[in-house]
Structure formats: structure tokens, C-alpha cells
Enzyme design. Sequence first.
Site, PDB file in Angstrom:
ATOM      1  N   CYS A 137     -11.252   3.169   0.660  1.00  0.00           N
ATOM      2  CA  CYS A 137      -9.763   3.264   0.725  1.00  0.00           C
ATOM      3  C   CYS A 137      -9.302   2.610   2.048  1.00  0.00           C
ATOM      4  CB  CYS A 137      -9.557   4.854   0.858  1.00  0.00           C
ATOM      5  SG  CYS A 137      -7.804   5.161   1.399  1.00  0.00           S
ATOM      6  N   THR A 138      -8.241   1.774   2.018  1.00  0.00           N
ATOM      7  CA  THR A 138      -7.970   0.802   3.221  1.00  0.00           C
ATOM      8  C   THR A 138      -7.568   1.610   4.349  1.00  0.00           C
ATOM      9  OG1 THR A 138      -5.652   0.624   2.135  1.00  0.00           O
ATOM     10  CG2 THR A 138      -7.307  -1.191   1.809  1.00  0.00           C
ATOM     11  N   HIS A 139      -6.991   2.961   4.059  1.00  0.00           N
ATOM     12  CA  HIS A 139      -6.627   3.699   5.241  1.00  0.00           C
ATOM     13  C   HIS A 139      -8.012   4.099   6.163  1.00  0.00           C
ATOM     14  CE1 HIS A 139      -2.961   4.648   3.207  1.00  0.00           C
ATOM     15  NE2 HIS A 139      -2.385   5.323   4.076  1.00  0.00           N
ATOM     16  N   CYS A 159      -4.652  -1.640  -1.664  1.00  0.00           N
ATOM     17  CA  CYS A 159      -5.027  -0.208  -1.775  1.00  0.00           C
ATOM     18  C   CYS A 159      -5.622  -0.083  -3.041  1.00  0.00           C
ATOM     19  CB  CYS A 159      -3.472   0.313  -2.320  1.00  0.00           C
ATOM     20  SG  CYS A 159      -3.400   2.149  -2.452  1.00  0.00           S
ATOM     21  N   ASN A 160      -6.951   0.396  -2.749  1.00  0.00           N
ATOM     22  CA  ASN A 160      -7.864   0.767  -3.952  1.00  0.00           C
ATOM     23  C   ASN A 160      -7.287   1.663  -4.966  1.00  0.00           C
ATOM     24  OD1 ASN A 160     -10.735  -0.349  -2.959  1.00  0.00           O
ATOM     25  ND2 ASN A 160      -9.405   0.453  -1.161  1.00  0.00           N
ATOM     26  N   THR A 161      -6.443   2.644  -4.589  1.00  0.00           N
ATOM     27  CA  THR A 161      -5.836   3.561  -5.567  1.00  0.00           C
ATOM     28  C   THR A 161      -4.999   2.864  -6.648  1.00  0.00           C
ATOM     29  OG1 THR A 161      -6.221   5.186  -3.648  1.00  0.00           O
ATOM     30  CG2 THR A 161      -5.027   5.770  -5.736  1.00  0.00           C
ATOM     31  N   TYR A 168      -0.844   8.087  -2.266  1.00  0.00           N
ATOM     32  CA  TYR A 168      -1.049   7.776  -3.713  1.00  0.00           C
ATOM     33  C   TYR A 168      -2.317   8.592  -4.149  1.00  0.00           C
ATOM     34  CZ  TYR A 168       2.249   3.779  -3.987  1.00  0.00           C
ATOM     35  OH  TYR A 168       3.418   3.074  -3.710  1.00  0.00           O
ATOM     36  N   GLY A 169      -3.294   8.777  -3.341  1.00  0.00           N
ATOM     37  CA  GLY A 169      -4.425   9.246  -3.875  1.00  0.00           C
ATOM     38  C   GLY A 169      -4.132  10.563  -4.460  1.00  0.00           C
ATOM     39  N   ASP A 197       0.870  -0.932  -0.039  1.00  0.00           N
ATOM     40  CA  ASP A 197       0.296  -0.098  -0.078  1.00  0.00           C
ATOM     41  C   ASP A 197       0.905   1.309  -0.169  1.00  0.00           C
ATOM     42  OD1 ASP A 197      -2.490   1.529   0.342  1.00  0.00           O
ATOM     43  OD2 ASP A 197      -1.739   1.722   2.418  1.00  0.00           O
ATOM     44  N   SER A 198       0.529   2.241  -0.218  1.00  0.00           N
ATOM     45  CA  SER A 198       1.171   3.794  -0.152  1.00  0.00           C
ATOM     46  C   SER A 198       1.673   3.833   1.351  1.00  0.00           C
ATOM     47  CB  SER A 198       0.183   4.687  -0.514  1.00  0.00           C
ATOM     48  OG  SER A 198      -0.667   4.871   0.441  1.00  0.00           O
TER      49      SER A 198
HETATM   50  N1  DGL Z   1      -4.765   2.910   1.008  1.00  0.00           N
HETATM   51  C1  DGL Z   1      -5.051   3.597  -0.251  1.00  0.00           C
HETATM   52  C2  DGL Z   1      -6.441   3.205  -0.764  1.00  0.00           C
HETATM   53  O1  DGL Z   1      -6.828   1.941  -0.484  1.00  0.00           O
HETATM   54  C3  DGL Z   1      -4.351   4.825  -0.818  1.00  0.00           C
HETATM   55  C4  DGL Z   1      -4.225   5.994   0.451  1.00  0.00           C
HETATM   56  C5  DGL Z   1      -3.313   6.997  -0.617  1.00  0.00           C
HETATM   57  O2  DGL Z   1      -2.250   6.809  -0.638  1.00  0.00           O
HETATM   58  O3  DGL Z   1      -4.066   8.043  -0.969  1.00  0.00           O
HETATM   59  O4  DGL Z   1      -6.970   3.616  -1.720  1.00  0.00           O
END
Ligand code: DGL
Length: 264
Positions: free
Chosen positions: A179-181, A66-68, A35-36, A3-4
Site C-alpha cells: 500500500c503506497t501509504h 495505489c494498490n487498492t 479506499y481500502g 491515489d486515495s
Molecule cells: N494508498 C492505497 C494503496 O496503495 C490505498 C489506501 C486507502 O485509501 O485505503 O493501497
Amino acid sequence: MFDSGVGGISVLHSACRMLDAPEYLYYADEAHAPYGKRDAKEVRAYATDITRFLIEQGADAIVIACNTATSAAVRQLREMFDLPIIGMEPAVKPALLLAHPKGRERVLVLATPLTIAEEKLERLLLRFDKDHRTDLLALPGLVDFAEKGIFEGDGVDAYLEEALSGIDRDCYAAVVPGCTHFLFFLPQLQRHFPEDCVFVDGNAGTVRHLAEVMHLRVREEKEAQAAKPKITYYVSGREVTKEEERQRFDALHARLDTIAALRE
Ligand code: DGL
């Protein structure tokens, strides 16, 4: 898994509870988070380097936790690498399939700006949301808080209050943390929505997909406990060896244990 940053720990945490898997490598690309807010090309390049790195460390399968990064890179990674690559996407389909109370038919997807801008989500909605019942909202601030290790308090509450102020929260039967965060903020998020609003995330589905591909046994719900498989952490290519840094990751698992207990 990668993930990021720390968001994918929520997927790792679900995998630790659900699977009899012997060992995980977890890569947090904190040098390049978030990453977003980047463009898809950059994220694709990072995801490619990380996948190559994890394969060199002996990975047998890759989970893009990570979805992104999934929206930006899954297709390319599958073309480039010859091992199972499991991606994630906002759990729109299960959220739309829930029985919705009358007058509250809408679903709110929370994600990063890049996930919302990418074609992958658009295609998902075209396929499953024929009645246009889904709204999208970017909450990039939550990623910043999580990366600073801030998960609650006045700053988080004020951010959410402001970010959610423009929408009618009473019309949602389901919210999708895409988003996993965001999974670290579940209790804070839930407070802003009707009590019976269901939060639907894609973590369990992703872990089940991994199990299927890797022929791993999925534990029964009642056996799900935070087991202690071997986990090696990397932060942007550097292995985490110092005890105090490891404790930072352990503390994230502990937070997710508490959140899982609240959900049960
Ligand atoms: N955890 C990430 C997701 O699931 C990305 C968060 C990020 O880096 O912006 O989308």
C-alpha cells in the site's frame, strides 16, 4: 498519478528521483479516503472519474499510485480510456525471489483490506507463490494516520505493536509494503522485524514501467536526487493553489527524502 490520498506521493517521489519527466499532475482523493475500507464498485467509480478528470487536465499517461485502486479498477480503466494506464501491485514476485536465510522462508504482504480481498492478489499468489510462503496482513490504521499527517509517535507505535502482535515476525525474510501509504512508515515498520529482513516495494518497478511506456530516460542510481519538475496537486477535483497547502505536500516529499537516505 492518483491515489486515495497522500500515499501515492511516495510513487511521485520515486518518479521525481528516477525520471527526467517534465511535469506531473497528482490527484489525492481525500474526500473519499480510505479506499481500502470501501467496496470495489465504489473505488472503480472514483477511479473512473479521476482518470477522466486528469485526461481533461492534459495527462498523457495515468499512474494508479495505489494498490487498492489498481486491484479494483485497472482492468476497467484500460478498457474505457485510450492512453497508457500503469497500475501497481504488491511486489510479491521480487520478494519471493530473494535469497532467503535458512528457516526464514516466509514473506509478509502488508496491504489494505480491499487489496487483500480482491481477486487480483489471489491470482498473483497462485502464479508466483506455489509453495505457499506468503502471509497477508491488513494495516488500515496506517492509512488513517497518514491522512491525518501523523507518521510517528506513540499512537503509531502502539497500533503497530498491536497489529503485529499475533504473528511470528522472526520467520520473515521479506516484507512487502503493498500500500503506497505504508512507505511513510518504513522506519517504524522495520523496527518490528529482524534487522536483515528486506522490505520490497513496487514503486521503482512502477516508475520503470512508466518510463518504458512514455520513452523517458531513467537516471542512474547515483544521479537520483529530488529534482524539481513541475507538479500540480489536486485534492478531490480542486486544484491546490494556497501556499500553505502546497507546503503539506512538500513536507511529505521531505519525509520521503529522509527515508530514502536511510535506505541507501
Ligand atoms: N494508498 C492505497 C494503496 O496503495 C490505498 C489506501 C486507502 O485509501 O485505503 O493501497
